[in-house]
Design a protein around this motif. Structure first.
Motif: not given
Length: 499
Positions: A267, A420, A459
């Motif tokens: 991510p 992220w 995320r």
């Protein structure tokens, strides 16, 4: 037998703790006792994935020397961590990190909801965009025109349609990596490719080194295959792999496989530079570890100034150490479940032979559609549209989150589909629960870690833009206020993950 899978040296842990202390403290923060500060620092490193779960910590005397504190301070910190469930010890085996019992991986916010079930919900769980029309329709029409000759055959092509294998091989060759069709197997998406690789190379109980964090669905696939996952922490920001940690894990844990995303990592969005790619391949070759490289995000470079390094397989063109996985699902459309593996011909033959006991082969019509796109230039046009849409969505989402949640921290990646985000000390698991209550689905950080790390992250994918991105950020801000006020009911995770 020891319970740890990797080890953290005293000097390494001291450096990480000192770097952590350089982060600015909140206003009015009181300085805790030395042992408590040390325990909180180690706990935070575990929760953020900087120190792996089941990593052996240095002996009390060694860490005390490295930190220039008394052994009593370290002993008290270790005892505090043991009482909180973040450390386990056994005489003769040492102490290793853990997460408290009863803190399962959250199961919320990653699986896509059916469109009819969304209603007014904004779904940030799935990092996928609508099809780049008109290219999906054109590809299917082109495939239907080319289908009749194949309809007169049995339709089973375990290695993939010869035309598509040749097309994919030619694309690697054009990228400077000579490739034969015999080095390609077409699969049912990237997940099908990695599942086949895991079953061939990593039987139940085998160790697989994975980035920490990593792609949640692949981690779950590997768990269900019975693998023992060995996390390797990423560098902070967008630097990518920490090569010293990789070398240490490859040496100490001797994993059979290593799984990495070199291009716009999912991510974090990190892009590994060419030097790190070469060094990781060399380290894996020396350790006898097979490196599985996920290239599904490679074509999604969003900024003009991004200079793409050569693919990882450029440093192992024969494909004996590096097994490359590609897919149409991210670059084109998630509904086009076509993936592929590039590897040495003998590896491909083994994968094909093993496939007879799994899914037999990949749908012919979808293979013809991807082949049509790549042959006619439609692929490049479709990917260009995909980049434009993802770039617009990214910029809108970044602006909205910065405006509504200025305390949240993130680095803006130059490509990929995900952001992220460190959530200012709030529990990502509680944010996921509270978010659904205010109309936004978001996956919490522990979904992307091993054994409960990354509680303080979420995320955010680049799947919404414009006013919808603004509304999504406003709903996330409402969820954050609820969690901060203690109203994130329904999860056992803490409201905050720092003391």
């Amino acid at each position: 037998m020891a319970q740890w899978t990797s080890a953290v040296g005293a000097a390494q842990l001291a450096r990480q703790l000192q770097a952590q202390q350089r982060r600015p403290a909140g206003p009015g923060t009181r300085r805790p006792p030395a042992y408590r500060a040390l325990a909180d620092g180690i706990r935070l490193l575990v929760l953020e994935g900087r120190v792996a779960v089941a990593a052996r910590l240095p002996a009390e005397r060694e860490l005390a020397l490295a930190l220039a504190v008394s052994r009593t301070t370290v002993a008290a910190a270790y005892e505090a961590l043991r009482s909180e469930g973040f450390l386990e010890s056994r005489r003769g085996a040492g102490s290793w990190t853990a997460v408290p019992a009863g803190n399962p991986l959250p199961a919320r916010g990653l699986e896509p909801l059916p469109p009819e079930a969304l209603g007014s919900m904004i779904d940030l769980g799935c990092a996928s965009l609508p099809a780049p029309e008109p290219w999906l329709t054109k590809a299917v029409q082109g495939a239907l025109e080319e289908l009749p000759p194949y309809a007169h055959t049995h339709g089973d092509y375990p290695a993939g349609l010869p035309a598509l294998r040749r097309m994919i091989a030619d694309r690697y060759t054009a990228d400077g990596i000579p490739t034969m069709p015999e080095q390609i197997m077409v699969t049912t998406g990237a997940m099908g490719a990695i599942d086949a690789i895991c079953h061939l190379f990593a039987g139940r109980g085998e160790r697989i080194a994975v980035e920490s964090p990593s792609y949640a669905n692949i981690l779950q696939l590997m768990r269900e295959a019975g693998a023992r996952l060995v996390p390797v922490a990423m560098e902070e920001g967008l630097g990518g792999w920490d090569l010293n940690r990789w070398r240490q894990v490859l040496r100490d844990a001797a994993p059979r496989l290593g799984y990495v995303v070199a291009d716009f990592h999912n991510p974090t969005g990190a892009l590994a530079d060419e030097g790190r790619r070469r060094a990781l391949v060399d380290a894996a070759r020396s350790a006898g570890t097979v490196l599985v490289v996920d290239e599904t995000m490679r074509e999604l470079h969003l900024d003009e100034d991004v200079v793409m390094p050569r693919p990882v397989c450029a440093f192992d063109p024969a494909g004996s150490t590096v097994l490359t996985v590609g897919s149409a699902s991210k670059a084109f459309w998630a509904g086009m479940r076509i993936g592929w593996v590039r590897a040495a011909p003998d590896v491909i033959r083994s994968l094909v032979a093993a496939r007879a006991y799994a899914d037999m082969g990949t749908p012919v019509l979808e293979q013809l559609a991807v082949n049509w796109l790549m042959r006619t230039g439609g692929w490049e046009e479709a990917v260009r549209l995909r980049r434009e849409q993802a770039r617009e969505n990214r910029d809108a989402l970044v602006a909205a989150v910065r405006r509504e949640l200025p305390e949240w921290e993130f680095s803006v990646p130059g490509g990929g589909l995900t952001l992220w985000v460190r959530t200012g000390g709030l529990s990502g698991s509680r944010l996921a629960v509270a978010g659904e209550g205010v109309g936004v689905r978001v996956p919490s950080g522990p979904r992307f870690g091993v054994d409960g790390a990354f509680e303080g992250y979420v995320r955010l994918p680049f799947t919404v833009g414009g006013p919808v991105a603004d509304e999504a950020a406003q709903r996330l801000a409402r969820a954050a206020r609820l969690v901060g006020a203690g109203a994130g009911a329904g999860s056992e995770a803490p409201r905050t993950f720092v003391a």
